[in-house]
Every structure is written in structure tokens, then in C-alpha cells.
Design an enzyme around this catalytic site. Structure first.
Site, PDB file in Angstrom:
ATOM      1  N   CYS A  69       0.827  -0.982   0.118  1.00 25.93           N
ATOM      2  CA  CYS A  69      -0.019   0.240   0.052  1.00 25.93           C
ATOM      3  C   CYS A  69       0.790   1.212   0.109  1.00 25.93           C
ATOM      4  CB  CYS A  69      -0.932  -0.103   1.144  1.00 25.93           C
ATOM      5  SG  CYS A  69      -1.798   1.566   1.577  1.00 25.93           S
TER       6      CYS A  69
ATOM      7  N   CYS B 293       0.293   3.748   2.864  1.00 26.78           N
ATOM      8  CA  CYS B 293       0.771   2.987   3.993  1.00 26.78           C
ATOM      9  C   CYS B 293       2.235   3.412   4.335  1.00 26.78           C
ATOM     10  CB  CYS B 293       0.437   1.552   4.041  1.00 26.78           C
ATOM     11  SG  CYS B 293      -1.364   1.242   3.903  1.00 26.78           S
TER      12      CYS B 293
END
Length: 104
Positions: free
Chosen positions: A29, A32
Site C-alpha cells: 500500500c 501506508c
């Protein structure tokens, strides 16, 4: 306090006391990865008042499902084990501080 890596088995124990910022994330991600250094800074600045817990949603789907995590990063603020705030997506440090400070 260092950032704690939690699992399905340890999440409840890690978040049961005090104010905790839980980061639901995954290695693939992009946002993230962007928020990770922000969480490190928060830990350095607020670690005495705030515990930060990271949980990989790919490896710990049970906990992600329990908290209704549909998108990542999802950040939960828990106070004594109860969710008091939810934030989805990347946020700058100042926004995260504001999110957490309401509950300290």
C-alpha cells in the site's frame, strides 16, 4: 515507546489500556508507506502519552474484519480498548496529533 507490531492474537491485549493509535496497513500500500515515517515522528514526540500499534491486514484479516477496515491505511484511536476515532487514508502529522490529542 517503540511502535508495536500486533497480530490477531495480540491486538486486544496491546490496545486494552490507555490511548492507542492503531494503524491497519499492508506492505503493498503506497499511502501506508507514506504514513509510516509520520507515525515514527509521532512516536518520538508523543510516545510517553500514546502507544502506536501497527497491524498488517493481509496477515491479520480477522482483526481487520472485526473493526470493519475496508480501505488502508485505516487509523483507529482506541481509549481503554474502545474505538473513539477513525481516520482513513494518509494524513499529515498535525492532523494525526489533533485526532489523538482530543483523547489524551
Amino acid at each position: 515507546m517503540a511502535i508495536v507490531k500486533a497480530t490477531d492474537q495480540s491486538f486486544s491485549a496491546e490496545t486494552s489500556e490507555g490511548v492507542v493509535l492503531a494503524d491497519f496497513w499492508a506492505p503493498w500500500c503506497g499511502p501506508c508507506k507514506m504514513i509510516a515515517p509520520v507515525l515514527e515522528e509521532l512516536d518520538q514526540e508523543m510516545g510517553d502519552k500514546l502507544k502506536i500499534v501497527k497491524i498488517d491486514v493481509d496477515e491479520n484479516q480477522e482483526t481487520a474484519g472485526k473493526y470493519g477496515v475496508m480501505s488502508i491505511p485505516t487509523l483507529l484511536v482506541l481509549k481503554d480498548g474502545e474505538v473513539v476515532e477513525t481516520s482513513v487514508g494518509f494524513k499529515p502529522k498535525e492532523a494525526l496529533q489533533e485526532l489523538v490529542n482530543k483523547h489524551l
